[in-house]
Structures are given as structure tokens and as C-alpha cells.
Scaffold this motif. Structure first.
Motif, short mmCIF file in Angstrom:
data_model
loop_
_atom_site.label_atom_id
_atom_site.label_comp_id
_atom_site.label_asym_id
_atom_site.label_seq_id
_atom_site.Cartn_x
_atom_site.Cartn_y
_atom_site.Cartn_z
N PHE A 47 0.81 -1.22 0.00
CA PHE A 47 0.00 0.00 0.00
C PHE A 47 0.85 1.27 0.00
N ALA A 48 2.15 1.14 0.09
CA ALA A 48 3.05 2.28 -0.03
C ALA A 48 3.26 2.67 -1.49
N LEU A 49 2.80 1.83 -2.41
CA LEU A 49 2.98 2.10 -3.84
C LEU A 49 1.76 2.83 -4.40
N PRO A 50 1.99 3.75 -5.34
CA PRO A 50 0.87 4.48 -5.94
C PRO A 50 -0.16 3.53 -6.55
N GLY A 51 -1.43 3.78 -6.25
CA GLY A 51 -2.53 3.03 -6.83
C GLY A 51 -2.89 1.73 -6.13
N LYS A 52 -2.03 1.20 -5.30
CA LYS A 52 -2.30 -0.10 -4.66
C LYS A 52 -3.46 -0.03 -3.66
N ALA A 53 -3.57 1.06 -2.93
CA ALA A 53 -4.67 1.17 -1.96
C ALA A 53 -6.02 1.18 -2.66
N ALA A 54 -6.08 1.69 -3.88
CA ALA A 54 -7.34 1.74 -4.64
C ALA A 54 -7.82 0.35 -5.02
N GLU A 55 -6.94 -0.63 -5.03
CA GLU A 55 -7.31 -2.00 -5.36
C GLU A 55 -7.94 -2.74 -4.18
N PHE A 56 -7.82 -2.17 -2.99
CA PHE A 56 -8.31 -2.81 -1.76
C PHE A 56 -9.80 -2.54 -1.59
N GLU A 57 -10.56 -3.59 -1.33
CA GLU A 57 -11.99 -3.44 -1.11
C GLU A 57 -12.41 -4.22 0.13
N LEU A 58 -13.23 -3.58 0.95
CA LEU A 58 -13.82 -4.22 2.11
C LEU A 58 -15.17 -3.57 2.35
N HIS A 60 -18.43 -2.02 3.84
CA HIS A 60 -18.74 -1.28 5.07
C HIS A 60 -17.51 -0.68 5.75
N ALA A 61 -16.44 -0.50 5.00
CA ALA A 61 -15.22 0.10 5.53
C ALA A 61 -14.91 1.37 4.75
N ALA A 62 -14.26 2.30 5.41
CA ALA A 62 -13.82 3.52 4.72
C ALA A 62 -12.85 3.14 3.62
N PRO A 63 -12.88 3.85 2.49
CA PRO A 63 -11.95 3.53 1.40
C PRO A 63 -10.49 3.68 1.86
N LEU A 64 -9.71 2.67 1.59
CA LEU A 64 -8.31 2.68 2.02
C LEU A 64 -7.53 3.87 1.47
N PRO A 65 -7.75 4.29 0.21
CA PRO A 65 -7.01 5.47 -0.26
C PRO A 65 -7.28 6.71 0.58
N ASP A 66 -8.51 6.88 1.05
CA ASP A 66 -8.85 8.03 1.88
C ASP A 66 -8.13 7.96 3.23
N LEU A 68 -5.37 6.28 3.90
CA LEU A 68 -3.94 6.45 3.63
C LEU A 68 -3.59 7.92 3.45
N ASP A 69 -4.41 8.62 2.68
CA ASP A 69 -4.17 10.06 2.46
C ASP A 69 -4.24 10.84 3.77
N SER A 70 -5.18 10.47 4.63
CA SER A 70 -5.31 11.15 5.92
C SER A 70 -4.07 10.97 6.77
N VAL A 71 -3.57 9.74 6.80
CA VAL A 71 -2.37 9.48 7.60
C VAL A 71 -1.17 10.19 7.00
N LEU A 72 -1.03 10.15 5.68
CA LEU A 72 0.09 10.84 5.04
C LEU A 72 0.04 12.35 5.29
N ALA A 73 -1.16 12.91 5.33
CA ALA A 73 -1.30 14.36 5.51
C ALA A 73 -0.93 14.82 6.92
N GLY A 74 -1.17 13.97 7.92
CA GLY A 74 -0.93 14.42 9.29
C GLY A 74 -0.05 13.53 10.13
N GLY A 75 0.43 12.45 9.56
CA GLY A 75 1.28 11.52 10.31
C GLY A 75 2.46 11.08 9.48
N ARG A 76 3.01 9.95 9.86
CA ARG A 76 4.17 9.42 9.14
C ARG A 76 3.88 7.97 8.77
N ILE A 77 4.30 7.58 7.57
CA ILE A 77 4.15 6.19 7.13
C ILE A 77 5.53 5.65 6.79
#
Length: 120
Positions: A47-58, A60-66, A68-77
Motif C-alpha cells: 500500500f506504499a505504492l501508488p494506486g495499490k490502496a485503490a485495489e483494496f476493497e472491504l 462497510h469500511a472507509a476507502p483505504l485510499p482516503d 492512507l491520504d489522511s495518515v500521510l497528511a498528518g502523520g508518518r508512514i
């Protein structure tokens, strides 16, 4: 309450609920003003690679790209050094802002004052 949160996610698409929980907790903590360091290990390293989070589906769960973007914006990965090497991932392959580091850095972050570590 811990002022810092270190979260290690050990699962990816192979264990989607555990993976999603880790990203959700990380994103909620960032939104709550907690300093977050999210570690991607094992299959979550992808999921550290561009586009990989968009392939994840679950359902009733928040979209993984969203999340991931939230953590990148305010935290560290961080991607585990060995996990990245096994998958031939380098820092130039990863999303902007993602670093690759090893166990020594994880231990140092986890044992810092006012820090709580979680593993999913």
C-alpha cells in the motif's frame, strides 16, 4: 493518554479486516490530533505504492485510499526495510512522504515517552 501512537499493520489484502482496522485507527488518531507513525509490514507494504490502496476493497469500511491520504497528511508512514526488500520496493517506488526504515527505528519510536504501540 499517549501523545504519540505507533501502529504496525502486518496484514494487507490477505486479512482485509485487520488491515482496514489499522488504517482506520491511524486515520482517526491523526484526526484527533495524535502524533501517528504507521508502519507497513508484510503484505501491507504494497500500500506504499501508488494506486495499490485503490485495489483494496472491504464492504462497510472507509476507502483505504482516503485513510492512507489522511495518515500521510498528518502523520508518518514507514515501510519495513526487510518487507520492502523482499518485495523489491525502494523509496523511489513509494508514495511521496513514505519512508523505508528498519526495526531499530520501530523500537526507538515505540519506546519513546508518552507513546502507545499497537500491532494489527
Amino acid at each position: 493518554m499517549a501523545k504519540k501512537l505507533v501502529i504496525k499493520v502486518t496484514a494487507g489484502a490477505d486479512a482485509p479486516e485487520r488491515c482496514s482496522q489499522a488504517f482506520t485507527v491511524a486515520a482517526v488518531a491523526v484526526a484527533s490530533g495524535v502524533e501517528v507513525s504507521l508502519w507497513l509490514t508484510g503484505e501491507s507494504a504494497w500500500f506504499a505504492l501508488p494506486g495499490k490502496a485503490a485495489e483494496f476493497e472491504l464492504p462497510h469500511a472507509a476507502p483505504l485510499p482516503d485513510l492512507l491520504d489522511s495518515v500521510l497528511a498528518g502523520g508518518r508512514i514507514t515501510v519495513c526495510t526487510q518487507c520492502a526488500a523482499r518485495r523489491e520496493i525502494t523509496e523511489k517506488d513509494t508514495l511521496e512522504g513514505v519512508r523505508i526504515a528498519g526495526a531499530q527505528v520501530f523500537v526507538s519510536e515505540s519506546l519513546a515517552d508518552d507513546t502507545q504501540a499497537l500491532v494489527y
